[in-house]
Design an enzyme around this catalytic site. Structure first.
Site, PDB file in Angstrom:
ATOM      1  N   SER A  81       0.843  -1.141   0.055  1.00  0.00           N
ATOM      2  CA  SER A  81       0.093  -0.043   0.083  1.00  0.00           C
ATOM      3  C   SER A  81       0.794   1.357  -0.008  1.00  0.00           C
ATOM      4  O   SER A  81       2.121   1.167   0.365  1.00  0.00           O
ATOM      5  CB  SER A  81      -0.724  -0.078   1.367  1.00  0.00           C
ATOM      6  N   TYR A 125      -1.619  -1.205  10.643  1.00  0.00           N
ATOM      7  CA  TYR A 125      -1.906  -1.382   9.202  1.00  0.00           C
ATOM      8  C   TYR A 125      -0.257  -0.867   8.317  1.00  0.00           C
ATOM      9  O   TYR A 125       0.057  -1.637   7.559  1.00  0.00           O
ATOM     10  CB  TYR A 125      -2.986  -0.576   8.717  1.00  0.00           C
TER      11      TYR A 125
END
Length: 258
Positions: free
Chosen positions: A139, A152
């Protein structure tokens, strides 16, 4: 569409969003695809989307070694060779150093990061005989961060380091390892994030549009766009690419928001 994966066997984790998109793209290119997820509703939708394609969907807990091993080893033994592995399974969670407890931290690490290790570890013996390609879905949060995404973002940055380390180690067996770093892509995870912004029961479309406006290209990305990048990195067309992270972020990280 070119049959660029004809005769290839592919494993994909994550039966919705980017994982499902990758599985569909690989199968349309001729691959025999084995897709897994731990959400039965998503698995059922994936089976419906895969109608007419050579995709087998299984319920697998990618954070659990026995579950991963019991999924991969029979496939490797029956097919003889695993050519492609795409790790797309992940959860999006929120919390900072004060609000993230150890149970939250461990769960995110297990699903987002440990899973990449487990699938790679158990698939690798069936890849190295004849080479192959591994793509980890990371990401933009592995490069730069929003607020309140401690666990995350940590997993996504770790995936970048894991990709480099694996690429160096696996090159001797002609197994290439790369990662992609999407920006905002319209997936169930993005819709979950949008719902968190607007509150339960409220329309998420204004939040999705706002996410898109943060990207210089002016919109959120599509699953098909990420799937094409994954397919390229899994194909022989990218035969000299290994150890890299490839942005599919609409210019997000190129833009200085000042």
């Amino acid at each position: 569409m070119d049959q660029d994966f004809l005769g290839k066997t592919a494993l994909v984790t994550g039966s919705s969003g980017i994982g499902l998109g990758a599985a569909l793209r690989l199968a349309r290119g001729g691959a025999k695809v084995f897709l897994c997820g731990n959400d039965d509703a998503h698995n059922q939708k994936a089976e419906a989307a895969a109608e007419g394609l050579d995709i087998t969907v299984a319920h697998v807990d990618v954070s659990n070694e026995a579950s991963v091993r019991d999924w991969i080893e029979p496939i490797g033994q029956s097919e003889g060779q695993i050519d492609v592995l795409v790790n797309a399974a992940a959860i999006q969670t929120y919390g900072d150093i004060s609000t993230t407890d150890s149970a939250h931290w461990d769960r995110v690490m297990a699903i987002n990061l440990r899973s990449c290790f487990l699938t790679s570890h158990h698939a690798y013996p069936f890849m190295k005989a004849d080479g192959g390609a591994i793509v980890h879905v990371s990401s933009v949060q592995g490069h730069g961060n929003q607020n309140n995404v401690l666990a995350y973002a940590t997993t996504k940055g770790a995936i970048h380091a894991m990709t480099r380390a694996m690429a160096v180690d696996c090159a001797k067996d002609k197994v290439r390892v790369n990662s992609i770093s999407p920006g905002s892509v319209r997936t169930p995870l993005l819709e979950f994030a949008a719902q968190e912004v607007v509150g339960a029961g409220n329309d998420i479309e204004p939040a999705i549009a706002q996410f898109g406006e943060a990207h210089p290209i002016g919109r959120v990305g599509t699953v098909d766009e990420t799937s094409e990048l994954i397919a390229f990195l899994c194909s022989e067309k990218s035969g000299f690419c290994t150890g890299g992270d490839y942005l599919v972020d609409g210019g997000l990280l190129a833009h200085l928001g000042v």
